[in-house]
Scaffold this motif. Sequence first.
Motif, PDB file in Angstrom:
ATOM      1  N   SER A 168       4.642   2.507   6.128  1.00  0.00           N
ATOM      2  CA  SER A 168       3.336   2.517   5.459  1.00  0.00           C
ATOM      3  C   SER A 168       2.195   2.444   6.466  1.00  0.00           C
ATOM      4  O   SER A 168       1.183   3.130   6.320  1.00  0.00           O
ATOM      5  CB  SER A 168       3.253   1.350   4.477  1.00  0.00           C
ATOM      6  OG  SER A 168       1.985   1.284   3.872  1.00  0.00           O
ATOM      7  N   SER A 180       4.458   8.300   3.221  1.00  0.00           N
ATOM      8  CA  SER A 180       4.767   7.945   1.839  1.00  0.00           C
ATOM      9  C   SER A 180       6.270   8.049   1.593  1.00  0.00           C
ATOM     10  O   SER A 180       7.013   8.625   2.390  1.00  0.00           O
ATOM     11  CB  SER A 180       4.021   8.880   0.871  1.00  0.00           C
ATOM     12  OG  SER A 180       2.627   8.825   1.086  1.00  0.00           O
ATOM     13  N   GLN A 219       0.812  -1.221   0.000  1.00  0.00           N
ATOM     14  CA  GLN A 219       0.000   0.000   0.000  1.00  0.00           C
ATOM     15  C   GLN A 219       0.845   1.272   0.000  1.00  0.00           C
ATOM     16  O   GLN A 219       0.313   2.375   0.022  1.00  0.00           O
ATOM     17  CB  GLN A 219      -0.912   0.005   1.226  1.00  0.00           C
ATOM     18  CG  GLN A 219      -1.822  -1.214   1.325  1.00  0.00           C
ATOM     19  CD  GLN A 219      -2.626  -1.224   2.608  1.00  0.00           C
ATOM     20  OE1 GLN A 219      -3.201  -0.215   3.003  1.00  0.00           O
ATOM     21  NE2 GLN A 219      -2.659  -2.363   3.277  1.00  0.00           N
ATOM     22  N   LEU A 220       2.175   1.108  -0.023  1.00  0.00           N
ATOM     23  CA  LEU A 220       3.075   2.258   0.048  1.00  0.00           C
ATOM     24  C   LEU A 220       2.990   3.074  -1.237  1.00  0.00           C
ATOM     25  O   LEU A 220       2.940   2.522  -2.337  1.00  0.00           O
ATOM     26  CB  LEU A 220       4.505   1.770   0.277  1.00  0.00           C
ATOM     27  CG  LEU A 220       5.527   2.752   0.862  1.00  0.00           C
ATOM     28  CD1 LEU A 220       5.055   3.310   2.197  1.00  0.00           C
ATOM     29  CD2 LEU A 220       6.864   2.043   1.040  1.00  0.00           C
ATOM     30  N   ARG A 221       2.982   4.377  -1.115  1.00  0.00           N
ATOM     31  CA  ARG A 221       2.875   5.263  -2.267  1.00  0.00           C
ATOM     32  C   ARG A 221       4.045   6.247  -2.298  1.00  0.00           C
ATOM     33  O   ARG A 221       4.619   6.577  -1.264  1.00  0.00           O
ATOM     34  CB  ARG A 221       1.547   6.042  -2.227  1.00  0.00           C
ATOM     35  CG  ARG A 221       0.315   5.161  -2.339  1.00  0.00           C
ATOM     36  CD  ARG A 221       0.213   4.512  -3.712  1.00  0.00           C
ATOM     37  NE  ARG A 221      -0.944   3.615  -3.804  1.00  0.00           N
ATOM     38  CZ  ARG A 221      -0.885   2.314  -3.619  1.00  0.00           C
ATOM     39  NH1 ARG A 221       0.274   1.746  -3.314  1.00  0.00           N
ATOM     40  NH2 ARG A 221      -1.956   1.566  -3.730  1.00  0.00           N
TER      41      ARG A 221
END
Length: 766
Positions: free
Chosen positions: A254, A259, A27-29
């Motif tokens: 995360s 981010s 889910q890391l952006r």
Amino acid sequence: MPLRKLSYSVLVALALVSGLALFFVAQLRFNYNFNDFYPAGDPDLDYYQQYSARFGNDNDYVLLGLESPPGQTVFEPKFLTRVDSLTRFIGQRRHVTQVSSPTTASNPVVEGLGVFNIPYLRPNDPSRRAQDSTLIYRTPGLVGNLISRDARAVTILFQTSPNLSKPPGDSLLAAVRTELKRQGFAENQYHMAGKMVAQSVFVDRLQMELMVFMSLSVVLVTGLLWLTFRTWWGVVLPLVVVLGAILWGLGLMSACGISIDLMTALLPVMLFVVGMSDTIHIITRYVTELGYGASKKDSLWIALKESGFGSGLSALTTSIGFFTLMTSTIRPIYNFGLFTGIAVLLTFALSFTLLPAMLLLLRKPQLRIPRQEGHSWDGVLGKLFRRVLARRQWIVGISALLLIGSVASASRIRINSALLDDLSKNDPVKLDFQFFERQFAGVRPFELDLKPAPGRTIYDLAVLHETEEIETYLTEKFGLNFVASPVTLVKSVRKALNGGLLSEYRLPESEAELRRITSKIKLFRKKPEFRALVLPDGSEGRLTGRMPDVGSIRADKLNADLRTFLRQNTDASILQTRLTGSANLIDKNNENLTLNMITGMTIDIVMVTLIVLALFRSLRMTLVVLIPNLVPILIVAGVMGLAGVSMKVSTSIIFTIAFGIAVDDTIHFISKLKLTLLKEPNLFKAVRHTYLLAGKAVIVTSLILVGGFSTLIFSSFDGTFYVGLLIGLTLLFGVVAELTLLPILILGFYRHRPKEIRQPVPALGG
């Protein structure tokens, strides 16, 4: 519980935690938000946020520069038709709130109760071209803003929705580029600048560079591990441990909603090279004991027992080196320090759980050349130890000369930063920004809040005269190439009321005339430029402008002179002002850089001092440990001064990180020395034995660290390049100091007093 069963239990537990970490990593952006680099918690930031809520952000715009075909001016009808078509296309895009273009610029004229806008440019009427161009060059605010001084380029400025994020911003920029291509503009005929442009490019590069750095680091570290251990498990096991720590660190980041930005993008690479230290010390000691003939179980127990103390202390000092970055008011640096420091401790935990579990489940390795006495490394290190002591005077003398020269050179370091500091000089994005500085007003925004004294409004004649005087100073002395304020509005309305004549573009001469003008301002209040410069009730105004990006040193001088001018020439009983804006906040970061760096270094030094005092109960030993680690820092500071590398946000982290990492090997060395002195009372023999025991791990870990950090020099971001280069140099100088200065200083200054063993007192008589 049997050891094999315990090992399987540990592996299952760690696998479950890793699975959870993998869920969060997915889910890391990536993110590059320009606003994140403002000084958090600063009163000026709170003020600017309230100011921008009233007037809008000063960097939510994109500048699109269009160059005319070779040999033509921008007044050619065909070119203007394309500009007008492009302007209308942009104005219809989602997230675009306003468009300013030479083809939309008009000269308003008030007739009766209505306002008529006469365009400055009429491309469909070639007979008016000379007249139109003459009027444009005489009208304030057009040349240098929408049309270049040499009439070879125009600017389309479009405002976007506040704090537009990357996905919709990328879509908007892609649509504009597609339309430019359709209109026949070649890539070298148009230029884009603005926060959204930089944000888009930075994030894309972060993603690419993260993959490149990790790939290079894995290849490099794998090669060095193979050369060191010459076994598959000596390569695979350290990689599994460190990659596991990276997975946990990113998963934690995360889970906390952080981010990957320009700073935290360094976490995987930083941890990959730094985290190898503990595993290498354990495996090196393990292989050494196996080589001396010990069993697998005994070898592992000795390795964990002797490495655990030193590794724990070094993990503590390294993590503290990163945790000290939390003193920064810049959120990306704070996050980078926090999560990298935690990840270092996670690496230590995995090194003493995952690594032993895997080693226990593997068969006893067959060494290539079983040895009962001595090792090849012992011979090399033994010769080096003898040569160091034989040339101790030369080593100390050269170190002293280097130190003096470095301190002198380091005094030349200056704190200086620019808006696009992390891009190299020839970067296409930076070249586009420089185009607007050469041909137009520039890209650096300027903001001054205008507040009339109680009982007055922004439209009071006295307030307007004070504002006009400030405008004059800003254009003549400060360097603003474009300026707009409530004075601009009043002058424009006065001109509109007098037939649009350019000679009428001035402030009214009487209160009666001013009242007539302000009564007509309601006709223009729907115009975006009016709403952006004055509040509806006239209680506050905005003076905005643009200028070249002169750098923080020059900006600080200009701001100091401006504050002096305002204090001496502006009547506070009429008008009160306050400097604000995004550029002002970025400049403010420089005020904290030196303090944050000194604070971080002080915390590091204090912690190392306490550790050494706890181990040896000796002030002399603290100096012995600190000197070999401070000397490389000072030498690299000298290199920075000599090379003209400025201190800025990205380079300010170098010294605290480098010291925290470099002191690792020293901690390992002195902790092994402490254990050796318990068995060997002779200091010389104890130092020599420790040198042979720890030397291999010190050299290998340092090579991996230097090699790992050297991968960062391939970055297109100057800040990342210098982090890799300067930390790598620090660690290189550090291992040299470790193997030369440290043993000399220990033998020269440390006074070891072995504990006396009490002998039984013989009985008297008989």
